[in-house]
Design a protein around this motif. Structure first.
Motif, PDB file in Angstrom:
ATOM      1  N   PRO A   1     -15.856 -40.013 -13.702  1.00 52.25           N
ATOM      2  CA  PRO A   1     -14.674 -39.467 -13.030  1.00 52.25           C
ATOM      3  C   PRO A   1     -14.918 -38.111 -12.375  1.00 52.25           C
ATOM      4  CG  PRO A   1     -14.366 -39.493 -15.411  1.00 52.25           C
ATOM      5  CD  PRO A   1     -15.698 -40.092 -15.126  1.00 52.25           C
ATOM      6  N   PHE A   2     -14.185 -37.847 -11.323  1.00 49.02           N
ATOM      7  CA  PHE A   2     -14.174 -36.550 -10.649  1.00 49.02           C
ATOM      8  C   PHE A   2     -12.803 -36.393 -10.022  1.00 49.02           C
ATOM      9  CE2 PHE A   2     -15.939 -39.668  -7.736  1.00 49.02           C
ATOM     10  CZ  PHE A   2     -15.233 -39.455  -6.564  1.00 49.02           C
ATOM     11  N   ASP A   3     -12.470 -35.173  -9.620  1.00 46.03           N
ATOM     12  CA  ASP A   3     -11.153 -34.909  -9.029  1.00 46.03           C
ATOM     13  C   ASP A   3     -11.061 -35.467  -7.624  1.00 46.03           C
ATOM     14  OD1 ASP A   3     -10.239 -33.557 -11.285  1.00 46.03           O
ATOM     15  OD2 ASP A   3     -10.911 -31.611 -10.528  1.00 46.03           O
ATOM     16  N   ILE A   4      -9.942 -36.144  -7.369  1.00 41.80           N
ATOM     17  CA  ILE A   4      -9.620 -36.596  -6.019  1.00 41.80           C
ATOM     18  C   ILE A   4      -8.377 -35.804  -5.605  1.00 41.80           C
ATOM     19  CG2 ILE A   4      -8.952 -38.538  -4.549  1.00 41.80           C
ATOM     20  CD1 ILE A   4     -10.392 -40.382  -6.570  1.00 41.80           C
TER      21      ILE A   4
ATOM     22  N   ALA B   1     -11.912 -36.337  -1.380  1.00 42.74           N
ATOM     23  CA  ALA B   1     -12.835 -35.611  -2.245  1.00 42.74           C
ATOM     24  C   ALA B   1     -14.093 -35.294  -1.457  1.00 42.74           C
ATOM     25  CB  ALA B   1     -13.182 -36.446  -3.476  1.00 42.74           C
ATOM     26  N   LEU B   2     -14.673 -34.159  -1.791  1.00 44.58           N
ATOM     27  CA  LEU B   2     -15.944 -33.748  -1.206  1.00 44.58           C
ATOM     28  C   LEU B   2     -16.915 -33.503  -2.340  1.00 44.58           C
ATOM     29  CD1 LEU B   2     -17.909 -32.685   0.960  1.00 44.58           C
ATOM     30  CD2 LEU B   2     -16.738 -30.477   0.810  1.00 44.58           C
ATOM     31  N   LYS B   3     -18.020 -34.217  -2.324  1.00 45.72           N
ATOM     32  CA  LYS B   3     -19.095 -33.991  -3.291  1.00 45.72           C
ATOM     33  C   LYS B   3     -20.315 -33.521  -2.509  1.00 45.72           C
ATOM     34  CE  LYS B   3     -19.471 -36.203  -7.072  1.00 45.72           C
ATOM     35  NZ  LYS B   3     -19.781 -37.200  -8.112  1.00 45.72           N
ATOM     36  N   MET B   4     -20.805 -32.343  -2.877  1.00 50.75           N
ATOM     37  CA  MET B   4     -21.954 -31.735  -2.222  1.00 50.75           C
ATOM     38  C   MET B   4     -23.176 -31.930  -3.113  1.00 50.75           C
ATOM     39  SD  MET B   4     -22.453 -29.967   0.669  1.00 50.75           S
ATOM     40  CE  MET B   4     -20.856 -29.278   1.051  1.00 50.75           C
ATOM     41  N   TYR B   5     -24.253 -32.442  -2.541  1.00 50.44           N
ATOM     42  CA  TYR B   5     -25.474 -32.727  -3.296  1.00 50.44           C
ATOM     43  C   TYR B   5     -26.556 -31.715  -2.947  1.00 50.44           C
ATOM     44  CZ  TYR B   5     -23.321 -37.067  -4.737  1.00 50.44           C
ATOM     45  OH  TYR B   5     -22.469 -37.990  -5.300  1.00 50.44           O
TER      46      TYR B   5
ATOM     47  N   VAL C   1     -10.191 -40.548   1.846  1.00 48.65           N
ATOM     48  CA  VAL C   1     -11.535 -40.319   2.374  1.00 48.65           C
ATOM     49  C   VAL C   1     -12.402 -39.650   1.310  1.00 48.65           C
ATOM     50  CG1 VAL C   1     -12.912 -39.132   4.142  1.00 48.65           C
ATOM     51  CG2 VAL C   1     -10.666 -40.083   4.737  1.00 48.65           C
ATOM     52  N   LEU C   2     -13.582 -40.209   1.087  1.00 47.62           N
ATOM     53  CA  LEU C   2     -14.590 -39.614   0.213  1.00 47.62           C
ATOM     54  C   LEU C   2     -15.724 -39.106   1.087  1.00 47.62           C
ATOM     55  CD1 LEU C   2     -15.962 -39.042  -2.528  1.00 47.62           C
ATOM     56  CD2 LEU C   2     -16.781 -41.418  -2.489  1.00 47.62           C
ATOM     57  N   LEU C   3     -16.046 -37.830   0.957  1.00 48.90           N
ATOM     58  CA  LEU C   3     -17.135 -37.210   1.710  1.00 48.90           C
ATOM     59  C   LEU C   3     -18.285 -36.916   0.753  1.00 48.90           C
ATOM     60  CD1 LEU C   3     -14.828 -34.693   3.569  1.00 48.90           C
ATOM     61  CD2 LEU C   3     -15.947 -36.653   4.627  1.00 48.90           C
ATOM     62  N   LEU C   4     -19.439 -37.486   1.021  1.00 51.46           N
ATOM     63  CA  LEU C   4     -20.651 -37.251   0.245  1.00 51.46           C
ATOM     64  C   LEU C   4     -21.640 -36.541   1.160  1.00 51.46           C
ATOM     65  CD1 LEU C   4     -20.889 -40.812  -1.341  1.00 51.46           C
ATOM     66  CD2 LEU C   4     -19.880 -38.758  -2.361  1.00 51.46           C
ATOM     67  N   GLN C   5     -22.018 -35.311   0.804  1.00 53.66           N
ATOM     68  CA  GLN C   5     -22.732 -34.443   1.743  1.00 53.66           C
ATOM     69  C   GLN C   5     -23.947 -33.796   1.095  1.00 53.66           C
ATOM     70  OE1 GLN C   5     -21.923 -33.557   5.066  1.00 53.66           O
ATOM     71  NE2 GLN C   5     -23.843 -32.416   5.011  1.00 53.66           N
ATOM     72  N   GLY C   6     -25.069 -33.808   1.797  1.00 53.51           N
ATOM     73  CA  GLY C   6     -26.246 -33.064   1.369  1.00 53.51           C
ATOM     74  C   GLY C   6     -26.150 -31.625   1.830  1.00 53.51           C
ATOM     75  N   ASP C   7     -26.459 -30.692   0.943  1.00 55.95           N
ATOM     76  CA  ASP C   7     -26.305 -29.279   1.308  1.00 55.95           C
ATOM     77  C   ASP C   7     -27.415 -28.762   2.223  1.00 55.95           C
ATOM     78  OD1 ASP C   7     -28.412 -28.991  -0.511  1.00 55.95           O
ATOM     79  OD2 ASP C   7     -27.485 -27.320  -1.590  1.00 55.95           O
TER      80      ASP C   7
ATOM     81  N   ALA D   1     -18.555 -31.030   6.839  1.00 57.86           N
ATOM     82  CA  ALA D   1     -17.897 -31.756   5.749  1.00 57.86           C
ATOM     83  C   ALA D   1     -16.805 -30.885   5.122  1.00 57.86           C
ATOM     84  CB  ALA D   1     -18.912 -32.183   4.700  1.00 57.86           C
ATOM     85  N   GLU D   2     -17.085 -29.597   4.977  1.00 56.72           N
ATOM     86  CA  GLU D   2     -16.092 -28.678   4.401  1.00 56.72           C
ATOM     87  C   GLU D   2     -14.869 -28.552   5.309  1.00 56.72           C
ATOM     88  OE1 GLU D   2     -18.746 -25.386   3.968  1.00 56.72           O
ATOM     89  OE2 GLU D   2     -19.381 -26.002   1.955  1.00 56.72           O
TER      90      GLU D   2
END
Length: 115
Positions: free
Chosen positions: A107-110, A65-69, A34-40, A50-51
């Motif tokens: 690349p980013f950490d998964i 992975a969680l990427k916070m924008y 699962v990839l989570l892409l989230q606006g802060d 998301a966290e």
């Protein structure tokens, strides 16, 4: 609020329905990365959701992975964040499916992803 009333039901009267549909309550049934892409600044799906989801996926041992924008809400609006999100999806799927990523896929950490 009216959108949710029509899609799900009235809250708190229909709380049980909200609980049944909450992704955090379905983690046990998940078996895929699962990839989570989230606006802060998201007020529709607050960042803490998301966290919490990311923490639950980590605990279950699923690749995630969680990427916070920063400065984004529900649906990204900044061109650089839209581009990064798309490239992040490309990288994530490349890793998950064992495909050589393109140079655009930064690349980013998964987490929980075997090397």
């Amino acid at each position: 609020k009216q959108l949710y009333d029509g899609l799900v039901g009235k809250y708190p009267e229909d709380k049980q329905l909200y609980d049944e549909r909450a992704p955090i309550n379905a983690v046990d049934s998940l078996s895929c990365p699962v990839l989570l892409l989230q606006g802060d600044e998201d007020k529709i799906v607050p960042p803490n959701q998301a966290e919490l989801m990311h923490a639950a996926l980590l605990k279950k041992g699923l690749p995630c992975a969680l990427k916070m924008y920063q400065g984004e809400q529900h649906g990204f609006r900044k061109a650089e964040n839209i581009e990064d999100a798309l490239n992040s999806e490309l990288f994530f799927f490349s890793r998950v499916f064992g495909i050589e990523p393109t140079p655009d896929a930064a690349p980013f950490d998964i987490d929980n992803m075997p090397a």
